[in-house]
Design an enzyme around this catalytic site. Sequence first.
Site, PDB file in Angstrom:
ATOM      1  CG  ASN A   8      -1.711   1.230   1.419  1.00  0.00           C
ATOM      2  OD1 ASN A   8      -1.782   2.062   0.514  1.00  0.00           O
ATOM      3  ND2 ASN A   8      -2.331   1.370   2.584  1.00  0.00           N
ATOM      4  CD1 TRP A   9       3.705   1.287  -2.894  1.00  0.00           C
ATOM      5  CD2 TRP A   9       3.993   2.768  -4.553  1.00  0.00           C
ATOM      6  NE1 TRP A   9       4.684   0.800  -3.728  1.00  0.00           N
ATOM      7  CE2 TRP A   9       4.875   1.685  -4.754  1.00  0.00           C
ATOM      8  CE3 TRP A   9       3.992   3.806  -5.482  1.00  0.00           C
ATOM      9  CZ2 TRP A   9       5.765   1.637  -5.836  1.00  0.00           C
ATOM     10  CZ3 TRP A   9       4.867   3.758  -6.564  1.00  0.00           C
ATOM     11  CH2 TRP A   9       5.751   2.687  -6.734  1.00  0.00           C
ATOM     12  CE  LYS A  10       0.011   3.069   4.875  1.00  0.00           C
ATOM     13  NZ  LYS A  10       0.167   3.162   6.331  1.00  0.00           N
ATOM     14  CG  HIS A  89      -5.627   1.920   5.542  1.00  0.00           C
ATOM     15  ND1 HIS A  89      -5.156   2.825   6.460  1.00  0.00           N
ATOM     16  CD2 HIS A  89      -4.615   1.049   5.317  1.00  0.00           C
ATOM     17  CE1 HIS A  89      -3.903   2.502   6.766  1.00  0.00           C
ATOM     18  NE2 HIS A  89      -3.553   1.438   6.086  1.00  0.00           N
ATOM     19  CD  GLU A  91      -2.603   5.430   6.981  1.00  0.00           C
ATOM     20  OE1 GLU A  91      -2.610   5.469   5.732  1.00  0.00           O
ATOM     21  OE2 GLU A  91      -1.674   4.906   7.634  1.00  0.00           O
ATOM     22  CD  GLU A 159      -3.250  -2.439   7.408  1.00  0.00           C
ATOM     23  OE1 GLU A 159      -2.268  -2.764   6.737  1.00  0.00           O
ATOM     24  OE2 GLU A 159      -3.773  -1.309   7.342  1.00  0.00           O
ATOM     25  N   GLY A 165       2.994   2.054  10.839  1.00  0.00           N
ATOM     26  CA  GLY A 165       3.989   3.110  10.679  1.00  0.00           C
ATOM     27  C   GLY A 165       4.756   3.428  11.949  1.00  0.00           C
ATOM     28  CB  SER A 204       5.626  -2.162  11.943  1.00  0.00           C
ATOM     29  OG  SER A 204       5.211  -0.855  12.291  1.00  0.00           O
ATOM     30  N   GLY A 225       2.960  -1.183   4.237  1.00  0.00           N
ATOM     31  CA  GLY A 225       3.031   0.228   3.871  1.00  0.00           C
ATOM     32  C   GLY A 225       4.446   0.618   3.485  1.00  0.00           C
ATOM     33  N   GLY A 226       5.186   1.163   4.461  1.00  0.00           N
ATOM     34  CA  GLY A 226       6.513   1.723   4.186  1.00  0.00           C
ATOM     35  C   GLY A 226       7.447   0.798   3.420  1.00  0.00           C
TER      36      GLY A 226
HETATM   37  P1  13P Z   1       3.341   0.173   7.586  1.00  0.00           P
HETATM   38  O1  13P Z   1       3.781  -1.119   6.952  1.00  0.00           O
HETATM   39  O2  13P Z   1       4.071   1.383   7.071  1.00  0.00           O
HETATM   40  O3  13P Z   1       3.304   0.083   9.075  1.00  0.00           O
HETATM   41  O4  13P Z   1       1.802   0.421   7.098  1.00  0.00           O
HETATM   42  C1  13P Z   1       0.898  -0.615   7.211  1.00  0.00           C
HETATM   43  C2  13P Z   1      -0.335  -0.227   6.481  1.00  0.00           C
HETATM   44  O5  13P Z   1      -1.052   0.671   6.901  1.00  0.00           O
HETATM   45  C3  13P Z   1      -0.640  -0.928   5.224  1.00  0.00           C
HETATM   46  O6  13P Z   1      -1.926  -0.646   4.794  1.00  0.00           O
END
Ligand code: 13P
Length: 244
Positions: A8-10, A89, A91, A159, A165, A204, A225-226
């Site tokens: 997920n590149w956000k 999600h 967020e 999640e 993050g 993470s 994510g990251g």
């Molecule tokens: P991280 O892997 O950066 O913690 O993010 C997880 C996430 O929100 C994937 O949707």
Amino acid sequence: MRKMAAGNWKMNGALSDLTELTLLAQRHAMASVDILMCLPAPLIAPAQKEGVIKIGGQTCHVASSGAHTGDISAQMLVEVGAKAIIVGHSERRQDHNEDNATVQAQARQVIEAGAQAIICIGETGDARERGETLDVLADQLAGSVPEGATSGNTVIAYEPVWAIGTGVVPTLEQIEEAHRFIRNTLVDRFGSDAQDMTLLYGGSVKGSNAAEIFSVADVNGALVGGASLRADDFSPIITALEAS
Ligand code: 13P
């Protein structure tokens, strides 16, 4: 059961970063697991050439069309090549006040558009401290997962909000408890087909912790994510999932 390594590149990435997908596609041309990268909407169409890697979106509107300036429907994302779309999600739930009813309506749109709904659920740190984790998961599963969800059209991503993050990862026991609860709840509602529903852990995940996370029962992949932004970081996660 399809295992899935999902990124997920956000709100990150530019056209020039699609070279990361080219690298991933080259390295994992023979992948034995599904590889999905959920990109910002403008990058979905240009990314379509990336072979083995399926491309997805990150959210969609609850309606299929209409007077909703700035919004994008599931159909539109599918038309330009999205094979899956993340909904719910944390967020989005937080930044855009998307509640369970909204997430369920979005998931229905995704499924009707012919894509896979990646439905995210997870408790906040406060809810975990209050001992309400499983109550939150039960509520989100009941409210966010639509009737008609199947192992083919729906993936559930657990999640925990406090792990996103932050570099903080739940214990393997905590992940196992949550995933077992999610699996049992889905089987109670949808029957034996839900045994085959792919359950992802997110929060993470990195190359260094992926193998132990994938060793947990009922963890069928990750939503990352990251560590999904660079091929060098995501590649070991794919490899760990294949080995699990
Ligand atoms: P991280 O892997 O950066 O913690 O993010 C997880 C996430 O929100 C994937 O949707």
